[in-house]
Design a protein around this motif. Structure first.
Motif, PDB file in Angstrom:
ATOM      1  N   ASP A   4       0.828  -1.205   0.000  1.00  0.00           N
ATOM      2  CA  ASP A   4       0.000   0.000   0.000  1.00  0.00           C
ATOM      3  C   ASP A   4       0.862   1.255   0.000  1.00  0.00           C
ATOM      4  O   ASP A   4       0.557   2.225  -0.687  1.00  0.00           O
ATOM      5  CB  ASP A   4      -0.941   0.011   1.206  1.00  0.00           C
ATOM      6  CG  ASP A   4      -2.012  -1.071   1.133  1.00  0.00           C
ATOM      7  OD1 ASP A   4      -2.338  -1.516   0.014  1.00  0.00           O
ATOM      8  OD2 ASP A   4      -2.516  -1.464   2.207  1.00  0.00           O
ATOM      9  N   GLN A   5       1.946   1.235   0.766  1.00  0.00           N
ATOM     10  CA  GLN A   5       2.850   2.385   0.809  1.00  0.00           C
ATOM     11  C   GLN A   5       3.503   2.619  -0.551  1.00  0.00           C
ATOM     12  O   GLN A   5       3.615   3.759  -1.001  1.00  0.00           O
ATOM     13  CB  GLN A   5       3.928   2.179   1.878  1.00  0.00           C
ATOM     14  CG  GLN A   5       3.394   2.231   3.283  1.00  0.00           C
ATOM     15  CD  GLN A   5       4.449   1.843   4.306  1.00  0.00           C
ATOM     16  OE1 GLN A   5       5.480   1.252   3.984  1.00  0.00           O
ATOM     17  NE2 GLN A   5       4.187   2.173   5.564  1.00  0.00           N
ATOM     18  N   HIS A   8       0.864   3.946  -2.990  1.00  0.00           N
ATOM     19  CA  HIS A   8       0.567   5.342  -2.664  1.00  0.00           C
ATOM     20  C   HIS A   8       1.707   6.244  -3.140  1.00  0.00           C
ATOM     21  O   HIS A   8       1.462   7.283  -3.761  1.00  0.00           O
ATOM     22  CB  HIS A   8       0.343   5.513  -1.155  1.00  0.00           C
ATOM     23  CG  HIS A   8       0.122   6.936  -0.763  1.00  0.00           C
ATOM     24  ND1 HIS A   8      -1.052   7.602  -1.034  1.00  0.00           N
ATOM     25  CD2 HIS A   8       0.948   7.830  -0.155  1.00  0.00           C
ATOM     26  CE1 HIS A   8      -0.941   8.855  -0.602  1.00  0.00           C
ATOM     27  NE2 HIS A   8       0.260   9.014  -0.068  1.00  0.00           N
ATOM     28  N   GLN A  12       1.618   9.226  -6.048  1.00  0.00           N
ATOM     29  CA  GLN A  12       2.008  10.598  -5.736  1.00  0.00           C
ATOM     30  C   GLN A  12       3.230  11.057  -6.514  1.00  0.00           C
ATOM     31  O   GLN A  12       3.555  12.240  -6.515  1.00  0.00           O
ATOM     32  CB  GLN A  12       2.284  10.730  -4.231  1.00  0.00           C
ATOM     33  CG  GLN A  12       1.087  10.422  -3.360  1.00  0.00           C
ATOM     34  CD  GLN A  12      -0.083  11.338  -3.642  1.00  0.00           C
ATOM     35  OE1 GLN A  12       0.060  12.546  -3.656  1.00  0.00           O
ATOM     36  NE2 GLN A  12      -1.241  10.751  -3.901  1.00  0.00           N
TER      37      GLN A  12
END
Length: 117
Positions: A4-5, A8, A12
């Motif tokens: 997930d990191q 994400h 970004q």
């Protein structure tokens, strides 16, 4: 989670676009992304039409560059798989793949190589 990191951070990033794609063959564990319009402020159509840049070739070049790169000072390396999908207009697109749990992805290296393509 680490996946997930990474996703994400990828979303970004100024270098990459996450591609939303659904098909019968699509695996929910795979996130598709590509370099293209985001870092330049143009649409992908404008880049291909007005600047005559093949964004599929850019993505293949990035995968080749990352996969041929050597490990950094910390011994970390990245690996990129790629595949082809058809976008909403039916055009063939080369996309880069992030498979969940893949330990060999290093966003800093991906971004560095993307700037060089």
């Amino acid at each position: 989670t680490r996946d997930d990191q990474f996703i994400h951070s990828l979303s970004q990033s100024q270098s990459f676009d996450i591609i939303n794609h659904e098909s019968k063959e699509s695996d929910d564990c795979i996130t598709y992304f590509r370099i293209g319009s985001k870092p330049y402020g143009y649409t992908e159509d404008q880049i291909e039409r007005d600047f005559r840049i093949d964004t599929n070739a850019m993505n293949l070049d990035l995968a080749d560059a990352v996969n041929a790169s050597v490990a950094n000072e910390e011994g970390r390396k990245a690996f990129l798989a790629h595949t082809e999908i058809h976008d909403e207009t039916g055009r063939r697109r080369v996309v880069l793949c992030y498979a969940g749990g893949e330990p060999a992805n290093n966003l800093e290296l991906l971004s560095e190589e993307a700037r060089n393509v």
